[in-house]
Scaffold this motif. Structure first.
Motif, PDB file in Angstrom:
ATOM      1  N   HIS A 226     131.674 -13.938 138.267  1.00 23.83           N
ATOM      2  CA  HIS A 226     130.384 -14.377 137.738  1.00 23.83           C
ATOM      3  C   HIS A 226     130.558 -15.695 136.985  1.00 23.83           C
ATOM      4  O   HIS A 226     129.778 -16.638 137.152  1.00 23.83           O
ATOM      5  N   ASP A 227     131.596 -15.766 136.143  1.00 23.22           N
ATOM      6  CA  ASP A 227     131.876 -16.986 135.387  1.00 23.22           C
ATOM      7  C   ASP A 227     132.176 -18.164 136.311  1.00 23.22           C
ATOM      8  O   ASP A 227     131.915 -19.319 135.954  1.00 23.22           O
ATOM      9  N   GLU A 228     132.745 -17.867 137.469  1.00 23.99           N
ATOM     10  CA  GLU A 228     133.061 -18.916 138.440  1.00 23.99           C
ATOM     11  C   GLU A 228     131.860 -19.264 139.331  1.00 23.99           C
ATOM     12  O   GLU A 228     131.976 -20.092 140.226  1.00 23.99           O
ATOM     13  N   LEU A 229     130.714 -18.604 139.067  1.00 21.68           N
ATOM     14  CA  LEU A 229     129.476 -18.795 139.844  1.00 21.68           C
ATOM     15  C   LEU A 229     129.632 -18.336 141.293  1.00 21.68           C
ATOM     16  O   LEU A 229     128.900 -18.798 142.177  1.00 21.68           O
ATOM     17  N   ARG A 230     130.532 -17.415 141.506  1.00 21.38           N
ATOM     18  CA  ARG A 230     130.719 -16.827 142.840  1.00 21.38           C
ATOM     19  C   ARG A 230     129.955 -15.504 142.847  1.00 21.38           C
ATOM     20  O   ARG A 230     130.510 -14.431 142.702  1.00 21.38           O
ATOM     21  N   PHE A 231     128.651 -15.628 142.994  1.00 20.83           N
ATOM     22  CA  PHE A 231     127.759 -14.501 142.752  1.00 20.83           C
ATOM     23  C   PHE A 231     127.935 -13.353 143.746  1.00 20.83           C
ATOM     24  O   PHE A 231     127.845 -12.186 143.358  1.00 20.83           O
ATOM     25  N   ASP A 232     128.150 -13.675 145.011  1.00 19.51           N
ATOM     26  CA  ASP A 232     128.306 -12.603 145.999  1.00 19.51           C
ATOM     27  C   ASP A 232     129.538 -11.757 145.695  1.00 19.51           C
ATOM     28  O   ASP A 232     129.483 -10.516 145.733  1.00 19.51           O
ATOM     29  N   GLU A 233     130.663 -12.440 145.384  1.00 22.43           N
ATOM     30  CA  GLU A 233     131.884 -11.708 145.053  1.00 22.43           C
ATOM     31  C   GLU A 233     131.707 -10.917 143.755  1.00 22.43           C
ATOM     32  O   GLU A 233     132.142  -9.765 143.643  1.00 22.43           O
ATOM     33  N   ALA A 234     131.056 -11.543 142.786  1.00 24.15           N
ATOM     34  CA  ALA A 234     130.827 -10.859 141.512  1.00 24.15           C
ATOM     35  C   ALA A 234     130.015  -9.587 141.728  1.00 24.15           C
ATOM     36  O   ALA A 234     130.339  -8.524 141.175  1.00 24.15           O
ATOM     37  N   MET A 235     128.963  -9.674 142.540  1.00 22.51           N
ATOM     38  CA  MET A 235     128.115  -8.514 142.756  1.00 22.51           C
ATOM     39  C   MET A 235     128.871  -7.388 143.452  1.00 22.51           C
ATOM     40  O   MET A 235     128.676  -6.204 143.143  1.00 22.51           O
ATOM     41  N   ARG A 236     129.753  -7.742 144.367  1.00 26.16           N
ATOM     42  CA  ARG A 236     130.535  -6.701 145.055  1.00 26.16           C
ATOM     43  C   ARG A 236     131.405  -5.938 144.054  1.00 26.16           C
ATOM     44  O   ARG A 236     131.509  -4.707 144.126  1.00 26.16           O
ATOM     45  N   TYR A 237     132.014  -6.678 143.140  1.00 28.28           N
ATOM     46  CA  TYR A 237     132.835  -6.004 142.121  1.00 28.28           C
ATOM     47  C   TYR A 237     131.963  -5.183 141.175  1.00 28.28           C
ATOM     48  O   TYR A 237     132.325  -4.057 140.806  1.00 28.28           O
ATOM     49  N   TYR A 238     130.827  -5.732 140.763  1.00 29.88           N
ATOM     50  CA  TYR A 238     129.938  -4.979 139.876  1.00 29.88           C
ATOM     51  C   TYR A 238     129.470  -3.675 140.531  1.00 29.88           C
ATOM     52  O   TYR A 238     129.428  -2.624 139.882  1.00 29.88           O
ATOM     53  N   GLU A 239     129.117  -3.765 141.809  1.00 28.50           N
ATOM     54  CA  GLU A 239     128.619  -2.562 142.507  1.00 28.50           C
ATOM     55  C   GLU A 239     129.711  -1.497 142.585  1.00 28.50           C
ATOM     56  O   GLU A 239     129.444  -0.299 142.407  1.00 28.50           O
ATOM     57  N   ARG A 240     130.935  -1.902 142.851  1.00 31.89           N
ATOM     58  CA  ARG A 240     132.039  -0.947 142.907  1.00 31.89           C
ATOM     59  C   ARG A 240     132.298  -0.350 141.525  1.00 31.89           C
ATOM     60  O   ARG A 240     132.553   0.856 141.382  1.00 31.89           O
ATOM     61  N   ALA A 241     132.216  -1.190 140.503  1.00 32.46           N
ATOM     62  CA  ALA A 241     132.398  -0.687 139.139  1.00 32.46           C
ATOM     63  C   ALA A 241     131.286   0.286 138.765  1.00 32.46           C
ATOM     64  O   ALA A 241     131.541   1.332 138.159  1.00 32.46           O
ATOM     65  N   LEU A 242     130.056  -0.045 139.138  1.00 34.79           N
ATOM     66  CA  LEU A 242     128.914   0.814 138.805  1.00 34.79           C
ATOM     67  C   LEU A 242     128.999   2.167 139.499  1.00 34.79           C
ATOM     68  O   LEU A 242     128.637   3.196 138.921  1.00 34.79           O
ATOM     69  N   ALA A 243     129.485   2.158 140.732  1.00 33.57           N
ATOM     70  CA  ALA A 243     129.623   3.428 141.446  1.00 33.57           C
ATOM     71  C   ALA A 243     130.586   4.358 140.719  1.00 33.57           C
ATOM     72  O   ALA A 243     130.343   5.569 140.593  1.00 33.57           O
ATOM     73  N   ILE A 244     131.671   3.794 140.207  1.00 32.90           N
ATOM     74  CA  ILE A 244     132.662   4.611 139.500  1.00 32.90           C
ATOM     75  C   ILE A 244     132.154   5.034 138.135  1.00 32.90           C
ATOM     76  O   ILE A 244     132.231   6.213 137.759  1.00 32.90           O
ATOM     77  N   THR A 245     131.627   4.086 137.371  1.00 31.88           N
ATOM     78  CA  THR A 245     131.205   4.413 136.000  1.00 31.88           C
ATOM     79  C   THR A 245     130.063   5.426 135.996  1.00 31.88           C
ATOM     80  O   THR A 245     130.016   6.302 135.122  1.00 31.88           O
ATOM     81  N   ALA A 246     129.160   5.328 136.981  1.00 31.26           N
ATOM     82  CA  ALA A 246     128.070   6.313 137.064  1.00 31.26           C
ATOM     83  C   ALA A 246     128.619   7.689 137.437  1.00 31.26           C
ATOM     84  O   ALA A 246     128.182   8.717 136.897  1.00 31.26           O
ATOM     85  N   ALA A 247     129.588   7.713 138.343  1.00 33.89           N
ATOM     86  CA  ALA A 247     130.136   8.991 138.818  1.00 33.89           C
ATOM     87  C   ALA A 247     130.882   9.739 137.721  1.00 33.89           C
ATOM     88  O   ALA A 247     130.840  10.974 137.658  1.00 33.89           O
TER      89      ALA A 247
END
Length: 219
Positions: free
Chosen positions: A159-180
């Motif tokens: 996200h800090d590098e403005l690589r939004f697509d890559e950032a979102m992929r990591y966020y989605e994977r993190a969210l799947a785990i943290t929610a579970a």
């Protein structure tokens, strides 16, 4: 006459044992308090206590794994006090000690801490390397909570590098785990961060839903 040195050695060993036990108790107590002191921002008091405990432990050969964890705690506290170079020295020393012990658990946590420190210093190449190494060790141990948090940290780095697509992929994977696993605090942070990307890309409805989810987690 020959028995005198033996008696002296036994006496010295016996007197050192209580000192070692006291030093280890102090370190364990400070490590147990570490999350509370960190959350309350009592970094100066935390540092003073850790300095005293580590100084005492150096004189009586405490459990090296306990010492490594205490060094890591002091490294984090020093970073939060703005003493980043000293924090880096503590974390590097703790990492070397954990590696010599073969402790994957301690190494994984310290690598995450090093990633956070380098990330804060805007040294994103070093931060990425430490996060990725930590991620591999957390997965090896099956530590889902730590895995989710490091994935989120990698999302923030992209996200800090403005690589939004890559950032979102990591966020989605993190969210799947943290929610579970019910890690509400981390899920709230990463939901907010993902919402910022949606907002920056004009996906306002998705951003609102993420913000609402983050707000619900704080309730």
């Amino acid at each position: 006459a020959s028995s005198t040195p033996v008696r002296a050695k036994r006496s010295a060993s016996a007197s050192a044992a209580p000192d070692r036990e006291r030093a280890e108790r102090a370190l364990r107590a400070l490590l147990a308090l570490d999350p509370v002191l960190t959350a309350r921002g009592r970094f100066d008091a935390q540092l003073a206590l850790l300095d005293r405990a580590l100084l005492a432990s150096a004189a009586c050969s405490v459990d090296p794994s306990l010492e490594a964890r205490a060094l890591a705690a002091r490294g984090r506290a020093r970073q939060l006090c703005g003493r980043e170079q000293e924090g880096l020295a503590d974390l590097s020393r703790a990492r070397a000690q954990a590696a010599s012990l073969g402790s994957v658990e301690i190494q994984a946590g310290i690598l995450t801490d090093l990633g956070v420190l380098h990330h804060a210093r805007r040294d994103l190449t070093e931060a990425r390397a430490h996060y990725e190494e930590a991620l591999a060790l957390h997965r090896r141990r099956g530590d889902r909570r730590a895995e989710g948090r490091v994935l989120g940290n990698l999302g923030a780095l992209h996200h800090d590098e403005l690589r939004f697509d890559e950032a979102m992929r990591y966020y989605e994977r993190a969210l799947a785990i943290t929610a579970a696993i019910g890690d509400r605090r981390s899920e709230e942070i990463f939901s907010t961060n993902a919402g910022l990307i949606d907002q920056e890309q004009g996906a306002l409805l998705k951003a609102r839903r993420r913000y609402e989810r983050a707000a619900a987690l704080l309730a």
